[in-house]
Design a protein around this motif. Structure first.
Motif, mmCIF file in Angstrom:
data_model
loop_
_atom_site.group_PDB
_atom_site.id
_atom_site.type_symbol
_atom_site.label_atom_id
_atom_site.label_comp_id
_atom_site.label_asym_id
_atom_site.label_seq_id
_atom_site.Cartn_x
_atom_site.Cartn_y
_atom_site.Cartn_z
ATOM 1 N N TRP A 1 0.832 -1.204 0.000
ATOM 2 C CA TRP A 1 0.000 0.000 0.000
ATOM 3 C C TRP A 1 0.867 1.254 0.000
ATOM 4 O O TRP A 1 0.547 2.248 -0.665
ATOM 5 N N GLU A 2 1.978 1.230 0.725
ATOM 6 C CA GLU A 2 2.868 2.393 0.732
ATOM 7 C C GLU A 2 3.421 2.659 -0.661
ATOM 8 O O GLU A 2 3.496 3.808 -1.106
ATOM 9 N N GLY A 3 3.835 1.596 -1.357
ATOM 10 C CA GLY A 3 4.347 1.773 -2.711
ATOM 11 C C GLY A 3 3.291 2.314 -3.664
ATOM 12 O O GLY A 3 3.580 3.183 -4.505
ATOM 13 N N HIS A 4 2.066 1.811 -3.548
ATOM 14 C CA HIS A 4 0.987 2.301 -4.401
ATOM 15 C C HIS A 4 0.676 3.766 -4.107
ATOM 16 O O HIS A 4 0.478 4.579 -5.037
ATOM 17 N N ALA B 1 2.725 6.008 -2.856
ATOM 18 C CA ALA B 1 3.830 6.835 -3.347
ATOM 19 C C ALA B 1 3.732 7.042 -4.858
ATOM 20 O O ALA B 1 3.981 8.146 -5.370
ATOM 21 N N THR B 2 3.358 5.996 -5.595
ATOM 22 C CA THR B 2 3.217 6.124 -7.046
ATOM 23 C C THR B 2 2.128 7.125 -7.416
ATOM 24 O O THR B 2 2.303 7.961 -8.327
ATOM 25 N N GLU B 3 1.007 7.070 -6.716
ATOM 26 C CA GLU B 3 -0.075 7.996 -7.007
ATOM 27 C C GLU B 3 0.296 9.434 -6.635
ATOM 28 O O GLU B 3 -0.093 10.386 -7.319
ATOM 29 N N TYR C 1 3.361 10.711 -6.735
ATOM 30 C CA TYR C 1 4.282 11.192 -7.756
ATOM 31 C C TYR C 1 3.544 11.621 -9.024
ATOM 32 O O TYR C 1 3.980 12.533 -9.737
ATOM 33 N N ALA C 2 2.412 10.985 -9.312
ATOM 34 C CA ALA C 2 1.661 11.307 -10.532
ATOM 35 C C ALA C 2 0.646 12.425 -10.314
ATOM 36 O O ALA C 2 -0.048 12.808 -11.277
#
Length: 391
Positions: A294-297, A299-301, A303-304
């Motif tokens: 969940w942390e990785g997801h 962070a990706t959102e 950044y976008a």
């Protein structure tokens, strides 16, 4: 040796004659008192016995109270919670309900085994799960009805062992089905002889089918392969754990029309220890504590995401009266040179500094130094959560 005269003389010297005479007189005087004391003691004993009989009548327990005290209920089923002495005896066992994912795995095994055994026997096979319970390994070995085939299985990835027991009814029913025997209803039991080579080979083939389905049932949770180490007919030679160790017992019932039997899979708790965290989950993919996926997801959102930046050339404080009296054409002087840096800000957060310029007809800024380090980190959120947990 002193004679009678000498003894009389010694008595006179020691004063024994006077003492004996006084004792006789005292005993004669106290005789009525002794009788009174004896009568008093007799009355007290009679009163205590009468009172004791009344108390004993009040303390008599009926059969239901005795059964409840001992934890024995003849009408209770096998899954009823134990009470009384039986609960104390079995208090050391670990309940399988602490591993909720295990039920999901063996429900999946039931569905897979139904299809596999139908293909294996070319007959109508129904597989159902009787129960999942916790037992002591020694008690289970002593409770196995003989004759039976005990398969010692090894979980290669877990580097430990388990037991798969096939009772005689299922073995002979499976042999009848595979070899085209007559459909004989009821229990089939052959006493007084060991299993033949053909019977052992067919039983081993069926066990391999069940273990392959067990591998598929565990596959969504964790990859594990089960291999047949050896087949035993004597429980003493199938000791894979200490008698006092706790284990999970899964009972599967296999029905083929009017015949069939049971398969029991026993996994010691030491065997399933490597996947204990996965078995504690309430559903597949559940995580405890911080979830890195969940942390990785997130962070990706982030950044976008689109953000709005403001370039602040200069800020000055003015009296409210002057601001209200402003008219078109008024000039406000900024104490800034063209080469002075401007501040880049996102909302109320100052990010960095930049040099102002232009590209074509557009005003632009060029970042002059790295971004400011963030003031709010994950530690700040954890510090906020600590008082809430304390409440």
């Amino acid at each position: 040796m002193a004679g009678p005269n000498d003894q009389d003389k010694l008595s006179e010297d020691w004063g024994l004659d006077e003492a004996l005479a006084g004792a006789s007189a005292t005993a004669a005087a106290d005789a009525p008192n002794d009788e009174a004391i004896s009568a008093e003691w007799a009355a007290m004993l009679d009163a205590d016995s009468t009172k004791g009989e009344g108390d004993a009548a009040d303390r008599v327990l009926n059969q239901d109270e005795i059964d409840s005290l001992l934890g024995f209920d003849p009408n209770a089923g096998g899954n009823v919670e134990l009470t009384g002495v039986q609960a104390l005896i079995n208090s050391a066992l670990v309940s399988y309900e602490r591993l909720p994912m295990l039920e999901i795995v063996f429900d999946r095994l039931v569905r897979l085994a139904t299809t596999s055994l139908r293909n294996f026997t070319s007959d109508n096979v129904e597989v159902s799960m009787d129960s999942i319970s916790s037992v002591r390994f020694g008690d289970y070995l002593n409770s196995i009805p003989l004759p039976a085939i005990l398969s010692v299985i090894k979980a290669e990835e877990w580097d430990n062992f388990g037991l798969l027991t096939v009772d005689s009814n299922l073995i002979y029913s499976m042999i009848d089905v595979l070899l085209g025997g007559r459909r004989v209803g009821g229990n089939i039991r052959v006493e007084g002889r060991p299993y033949t080579t053909i019977e052992m080979a067919l039983a081993r083939r069926m066990i391999e089918v069940i273990l392959d389905d067990t591998h598929k049932a565990f596959e969504p949770l964790t990859p594990v392969h089960f291999k047949v180490e050896r087949l035993e007919t004597n429980p003493r030679f199938a000791a894979i754990s200490r008698p006092a160790n706790a284990a999970i017992l899964i009972e599967l019932r296999i029905e083929m029309d009017d015949r069939g039997g049971k398969i029991e899979i026993l996994l010691p708790y030491a065997t399933i220890e490597p996947i204990r965290e996965q078995l504690l989950q309430m559903y597949m993919g559940e995580k405890f504590g911080r979830d890195p996926i969940w942390e990785g997801h997130l962070a990706t959102e982030i950044y976008a995401a689109d953000v709005e930046l403001e370039a602040i050339l200069h800020e000055v404080d003015l009296p409210l009266s002057r601001v209200l009296s402003m008219r078109p054409g008024d000039t406000i002087m900024f104490d800034r040179a063209p080469s002075d840096p401007v501040r880049l800000r996102c909302g109320d957060v100052e990010l960095t500094e930049a040099i102002m310029g232009h590209i074509g007809n557009n005003v632009s800024v060029r970042v002059a130094r790295p971004l400011n380090p963030p003031k709010v980190t994950m530690a700040a959120f954890e510090a906020i959560d600590e008082p809430r947990e304390g409440r």
